[in-house]
Structure formats: C-alpha cells, structure tokens
Design a protein around this motif. Structure first.
Motif, PDB file in Angstrom:
ATOM      1  N   LYS A 547      93.455   8.747 127.805  1.00 10.03           N
ATOM      2  CA  LYS A 547      93.413   8.420 126.377  1.00 10.03           C
ATOM      3  C   LYS A 547      94.756   8.599 125.685  1.00 10.03           C
ATOM      4  N   ASP A 548      95.490   9.664 126.025  1.00  4.90           N
ATOM      5  CA  ASP A 548      96.735   9.906 125.305  1.00  4.90           C
ATOM      6  C   ASP A 548      97.868   9.079 125.898  1.00  4.90           C
ATOM      7  N   ARG A 549      98.968   9.004 125.181  1.00 12.55           N
ATOM      8  CA  ARG A 549     100.081   8.163 125.599  1.00 12.55           C
ATOM      9  C   ARG A 549     100.908   8.870 126.663  1.00 12.55           C
ATOM     10  N   VAL A 550     101.084   8.203 127.783  1.00 11.97           N
ATOM     11  CA  VAL A 550     101.927   8.698 128.871  1.00 11.97           C
ATOM     12  C   VAL A 550     102.907   7.586 129.235  1.00 11.97           C
ATOM     13  N   ILE A 551     104.200   7.915 129.257  1.00  5.65           N
ATOM     14  CA  ILE A 551     105.230   6.935 129.590  1.00  5.65           C
ATOM     15  C   ILE A 551     105.943   7.394 130.858  1.00  5.65           C
ATOM     16  N   HIS A 552     106.027   6.497 131.810  1.00  8.80           N
ATOM     17  CA  HIS A 552     106.744   6.788 133.056  1.00  8.80           C
ATOM     18  C   HIS A 552     108.047   5.993 133.062  1.00  8.80           C
ATOM     19  N   THR A 553     109.163   6.703 133.154  1.00  3.89           N
ATOM     20  CA  THR A 553     110.478   6.080 133.295  1.00  3.89           C
ATOM     21  C   THR A 553     111.014   6.422 134.674  1.00  3.89           C
ATOM     22  N   ARG A 554     111.454   5.413 135.407  1.00 11.27           N
ATOM     23  CA  ARG A 554     111.963   5.641 136.771  1.00 11.27           C
ATOM     24  C   ARG A 554     113.344   5.013 136.905  1.00 11.27           C
ATOM     25  N   SER A 555     114.261   5.783 137.488  1.00  7.08           N
ATOM     26  CA  SER A 555     115.606   5.293 137.789  1.00  7.08           C
ATOM     27  C   SER A 555     115.800   5.321 139.296  1.00  7.08           C
ATOM     28  N   LEU A 556     116.358   4.235 139.828  1.00  2.27           N
ATOM     29  CA  LEU A 556     116.683   4.167 141.249  1.00  2.27           C
ATOM     30  C   LEU A 556     118.191   4.146 141.391  1.00  2.27           C
TER      31      LEU A 556
END
Length: 714
Positions: A547-556
């Motif tokens: 329900k809550d906001r989750v942001i996934h940021t990935r750097s390669l």
C-alpha cells in the motif's frame, strides 16, 4: 487512507483500465476481422458446403482429375478466372478456354502458364531460409504425426478428415495454430528434393486438398484456429514456396494447385480487408498480402494489394519502431519477427515500381543494428520479455553485406571479419531504455544487459524493470528466465512476473505494471568511459499488494574488463521485507560461501555475487520449485529447465542503500572481501580486496558529475 495511498489506488485503476482497453482492442480487432471476412466470402463457402453435403460423403472426397473437380465444384473453379486479368498476353490461351467455358481446359492452360513462368531465371524465388523450419521428420508427417514447438502428437481424423483444430496433448491453441500455418509442407518439399521419393508429394497433395476442402466453412467453432490472421499469412508464404518449387514436378497434383489458387483469392481478401491494426501481426499479414501480389501478379487486385502493402509497412515502421531501431514491444524475439517481415517484402519488391522510402530503409537498417549491438559474445540474442534464446549470426552476416556494415560482421565474428566499430564496445538504446555493457568484442568477453526502460506494448511485456543479465567467458551466468508458453497457469504468471527476473521484491511481491511505451528518449543518467560504464534507473510505480510508496533505484557500474557493481537504493518510510533475486543459468552449479553465492564449474566461466552492506542477509538457493513457482529457465517456447535462483532476504526498517559485487572469472571465482566505508542515500564507498590482496577503493556519488572515483582499481 493517506494522499499517496489514494493516489496509488487511482493510478492502479488507470493502469488497469488502460491495459484492459489495449487487451480488449486486440480481441475486438480480431473478431471484427473474422466477421468482415466471413461477410466477404459467405456465399462461396455455403456453396462449397452444399457441394460436399450433396455427395453425402462419410470420408474425404478428393477429385482425381480436373474434369471431376470442375464438375463437383464449378463455382469454386470458375471464380479463379473471374479474378484473373485474362487480358495479359501470356494468358491468351487461358482466356480463350474460359470464354468457351471449357473449364478443365482453362485450368490446364493456367497451370501450363505457371510451369513456364517459374522456369524463367528472373522470377524471384520465395526465400524461407529465415522462416520457421518444420520440426517434424518428414516420415512422421506421412503418418499424421507432427512436432510443433517441441511438442509431439498425432492428429486424429474425423470421418477421414484431418482434425485441423487439434490442440495437441496440452490443449494449447498454439499447437493448432502451428498446424494450420502449413510449415510442414515446406518440409515435405525439401524431403522430396533430397530423396525424390514421391510419397512426400502425395502426402503434400493430400494435406492441401484435405485442408482446402474441409476448411472453407467459417461457421465452424474452430474458425480462429484455421483462419486467424497470422496463420493466413504464414500459409501464403509456405504455399508460395511449395507452388514455386514443385512446378517442374509432375506428381504435384493439378487438383491441389487449382484449389490452392481458388483459395489465394480468399487469403488476399482477408489480408487486405481484415488484417490486424495493432501489434506485431500487422507486418506478417501485410507481408502475406504483398507476397500474393508479387508471386501471383496475374490476379486483378495484385497491383492494388502491393501498393497497399507497401503503404502499410511504411506506416507500421513509423508507429511501431523507435528512432533507435527497437520495436516497441521490446522483445528481441518479436523484434526479429517484425524485422524479418519488413526485409522480406523489401527483397521481394525489388522493381522500380515498388521502392520503399529512404526513411523506411534507414530505420530498417537501425533494426538490424539493434540485433548486432545487443548480441552476446557467443552469438546468442538478447533474452527479454517474451523471447527465446535465438541466434541470428548468419542473418546478421548477410545483412552486413547488404547494408555495407563491416562493423556488424566484426561483432558477429568476434573480430575475425569486417572492421572494428568506432568507440567503446558498450552501447545504449535510449528510446528502449536498454544498456549493453561489454568489455571487448572477443568471444570470451564480459557482457551485461541492463533494462531501465518501459515494459513494451500489448501482450508480451514482463514486470522486469531494472533487471540485469550477465555473460562472461563464453557462457551465460545471470539470466532472464524467458517466456516458456502462453497457457495461462501459474508458470505463465511466474515467467511474466518479477519473480523470474533479477530484481527486488517487496514483501514477496513484484512490480506493478508501469509505462508501456516512451515518447522521448531515456532521461536516466548514463555514462561510458575507457575505465567504466555507469547507468542508473528507477522503478516508482509501486508493488502489487504493497500500500505505501516504495521506490527502487538501481545503478549498474561496470569496471571494464573486471567486474560489475550494482547499487540498490530502496526509498520507503515503512519497514519491509525485501528479497533480492539472482537467477543463474541452468548449466551453472551454484553454492553459497559465507555471505556470497557463486557458480563453481571447473574450467568454465563463473560468477561470484557478494553483498556489500550492513544488512543481515538470509540466503536460500531455490531450484525447480512449483509452489510457489521459482527456479526455472526457458530457452524457447514449451521448454523449461530447473535453474538455481539465489534469494537474498532481509528486513529494512526504512530507506536503505546497499550494493553487490558481481565478479566473473574463468574457473572458480576467487574469494573476495568487501567493506562498506560510507553509506548515504546518494553515495556509497566500498573497499574491495582483489584476488592478489591489494585494496581497491570505489566511491560512487550518485549526485556528482564525476559519479565514480576509482583508486587502485585499474
């Protein structure tokens, strides 16, 4: 409910509505096409059905001669001559017989015309070398046994007629669709050419007559299995091949040929008026229409059909292919399918009257460029969305010559031919949001694919934003799990979902649907230098059931010729369990060693995954699990193999940044030690002790223009 929760709910509803609209549009389009075609040809087919009933046949009736055919099916035969341009000089004998209503003689004159026509050297042969080959050994076809997409079965007969609606042992409609594509006819042709055994031509004649006499009735419930648009187009391609190749073969039945020519009219009408308007089918169906026009130009509508086909191909190129040359379904398999359709019509329509525009040809070259620059060091194609692990080296070498691109030849042959591409070996496709990192063009090179782009339009998308695939030292190590099949069961959900990709799950849940198409190139940060590659992407559309906001940021980050670093940042203000997934190729023997996971096959390319964080990771290796489904890989449709998936699990109390070292090696990967020095939302500093014990310090500042500071690394 907080503001974000309401926003997320509204966004999900909009996304679901949009997806349902797309899905329903595709279904309505198909139904509309079938109904339109039924209206076009219902009178003729009612008559055909009446003629069959009139004979009160309990077994298939196959006319043995043209006289018998013209007597039993007069309307069907005569309509051929109504649709031919009998004013053509070479058809004067046909015209005379038709005017005298001597229909058997008209048929004989028409077949004589085609025998002479296809002897001429200037006639363009139908090239099916890049098309699907028959999987069934020819001797099995003689017994009504078939193999499609790796699945074998015997097609039963109903009152002696082959059941062309048979869905195979798994009740998969794909099996029936492949049966109705008539790919096996090309297998029979090739078997005859190799052996001169007339049994293969007899079987081909029988199958053609069987299908042509039993399939016209569109009122049957299996209409879609026999007359779906893409099958209509496929049949034309394989019929055209058989028709051309067998003109000099006396055993090729005149009855089968005349029935085929009578059905060419139906196929042409279907493909002209009832072709798909959306998705990847349109190019196949338009190619079928263009093929009719170019192989059988004697039909009155041929010139119009060809002009229409070229116009539709031009329009489709503009609407479905990004400026960087990537088809907007973002699957390498269907990218190849579309590219093949475009190129084949270009090759067939070689005359001055059938030229394509310069912009079309430029973008077609870009489509080939995508295949070349995404190719794995071993020659395998990209595996993304609904794709198979294909190999297009032979086609790329031919295209390199056609388009005068020595760089493609160099890539495909690992530097043995052609000319080295300019610049670095890594490559970005900004409209597709795809990045290829590569150490060199050698066969043992390190290679990775990173997806930061949209899902892809319509049916074939997967929930796999921020997925990473890796190959090194001649074999695949981390993989996308593939597509398996389109039967909608738990495996279908798995292969399309996040759980079959190298991404992060939140509370065991995968990514929601996100944007399917971009209308501008990627805005993500991307940089390549002699020392390293850097690409960053994010996923902010939420996770199913969270329900809550989750942001996934990935750097390669790729330290060229050495190893990769993956930096993950999870932004959340609530505690969550997370699972980081790493799928190994089935050929990899996978084990754990302290907090790292590695493949350890002696004498082969391997990979060690080492987490770098202050988190308490729990590690589980899952292989071939069915409930819930996990640990599977699919190389091609209908194939699946158990494969090892490393599942790293931990609890996050809030926003956290952590990293992974992905260290490839020839042979057993060395033991590594990594220490996290600094850990901030926008930066991370790692000390890594390399195999010879020298410390390497890597600082990644995600807000800085410099991005990476390397000490003692190179």
């Amino acid at each position: 409910m907080d503001h974000y929760g309401q926003f997320a709910k509204d966004e999900r509803q909009i996304e679901n509505t949009f997806y349902n609209l797309q899905h329903n549009l595709s279904r309505i389009d198909g139904k509309l096409r079938r109904c339109t075609f039924q209206a076009f040809s219902s009178g003729h087919h009612r008559l055909a059905k009446f003629n069959l009933k009139r004979r009160n046949l309990s077994t298939p009736y196959s006319p043995k001669s043209l006289d018998e055919l013209c007597s039993c099916f007069p309307s069907r035969v005569q309509r051929i001559f109504q649709h031919l341009d009998l004013d053509l000089v070479d058809l004067k004998d046909v015209k005379q017989a038709a005017e005298e209503k001597d229909w058997p003689l008209a048929c004989e004159a028409l077949l004589a015309y085609y025998r002479n026509k296809f002897k001429e050297s200037e006639q363009i042969p139908v090239d099916i070398s890049n098309w699907e080959k028959s999987e069934t050994p020819p001797n099995l076809i003689l017994e009504d046994r078939f193999i499609f997409q790796g699945v074998a079965d015997t097609v039963p007969r109903i009152n002696g007629w082959l059941n062309w609606a048979w869905t195979g042992p798994h009740q998969d409609r794909e099996w029936a669709w492949f049966l109705n594509r008539h790919i096996h006819l090309a297998g029979l042709v090739d078997a005859y050419k190799a052996s001169q055994d007339p049994a293969y031509i007899t079987c081909l004649n029988n199958h053609l007559v069987d299908w042509l006499l039993s399939s016209p009735n569109r009122a049957w419930q299996d209409i879609e299995l026999r007359w779906r648009g893409i099958e209509v187009a496929y049949r034309i391609l394989y019929w055209a091949y058989a028709f051309q190749q067998l003109q000099a073969v006396s055993a090729f039945s005149p009855v089968a040929q005349i029935l085929m020519l009578s059905s060419i009219i139906d196929h042409g009408r279907y493909l002209r008026h009832c072709h798909a308007r959306v998705g990847n089918w349109i190019t196949r169906e338009i190619l079928g229409l263009g093929t009719i026009a170019l192989i059988w130009p004697e039909f009155k509508q041929a010139s119009h059909w060809l002009t229409y086909a070229i116009g539709q191909m031009e329009a489709t190129m503009q609407t479905q292919v990004y400026p960087d040359g990537v088809h907007n379904e973002l699957t390498s398999h269907y990218h190849w399918v579309i590219l093949r359709d475009f190129q084949q019509l270009v090759d067939l329509a070689h005359s001055e009257e059938a030229r394509f525009s310069a912009s079309f040809m430029a973008k077609l070259e870009q489509m080939w460029n995508y295949l070349a620059y995404t190719i794995r060091p071993d020659g395998g194609s990209l595996l993304n969305n609904d794709s198979d692990r294909n190999n297009h080296q032979a086609q790329l070498l031919a295209a390199a010559q056609y388009y005068h691109r020595p760089d493609w030849a160099y890539i495909v042959t690992n530097g043995q031919r052609g000319q080295a591409p300019h610049g670095l070996p890594s490559y970005v496709f900004p409209w597709a949001g795809q990045f290829i990192t590569r150490g060199s063009w050698r066969k043992d090179a390190q290679w990775a694919f990173f997806d930061v782009g949209p899902m892809g339009v319509f049916y074939h998308e997967h929930r796999d934003r921020l997925h990473v695939s890796i190959s090194a030292y001649g074999r695949d190590l981390l993989v996308d799990s593939g597509r398996y099949r389109y039967v909608r069961d738990d495996f279908w959900q798995y292969f399309r979902g996040s759980s079959s990709h190298n991404v992060i799950l939140i509370d065991g849940r995968g990514q929601r649907a996100h944007e399917r198409q971009w209308f501008e190139p990627m805005q993500q940060r991307c940089l390549s230098t002699q020392e390293f590659d850097f690409v960053q992407g994010d996923f902010d559309k939420g996770f199913v059931g969270v329900k809550d906001r989750v942001i996934h940021t990935r750097s390669l980050i790729y330290i060229r010729h050495q190893f990769w670093i993956v930096v993950d940042h999870i932004a959340t203000d609530q505690p969550h369990n997370i699972q980081a997934l790493w799928h190994f190729h089935p050929n990899c023997t996978v084990t754990t060693q302290a907090d790292s996971v590695l493949s350890n096959d002696v004498g082969q390319g391997n990979l060690r995954i080492l987490p770098v964080s202050r988190l308490d990771w729990q590690i589980e290796i899952v292989k071939g699990q069915t409930s819930p489904v996990q640990g599977w890989w699919s190389e091609r449709y209908n194939h699946k193999s158990a494969s090892s998936t490393a599942v790293y699990s931990t609890l996050l109390e809030g926003s956290t940044t952590f990293a992974w070292i992905l260290y490839p090696a020839q042979g057993i990967p060395p033991h590594l030690e990594a220490k996290l020095f600094e850990n901030h939302p926008n930066s991370i500093s790692i000390e890594l002790k390399n195999p010879d014990g020298l410390p390497q310090t890597i600082t990644i500042d995600l807000d800085s223009e410099k991005i990476i500071d390397l000490k003692n690394v190179l």
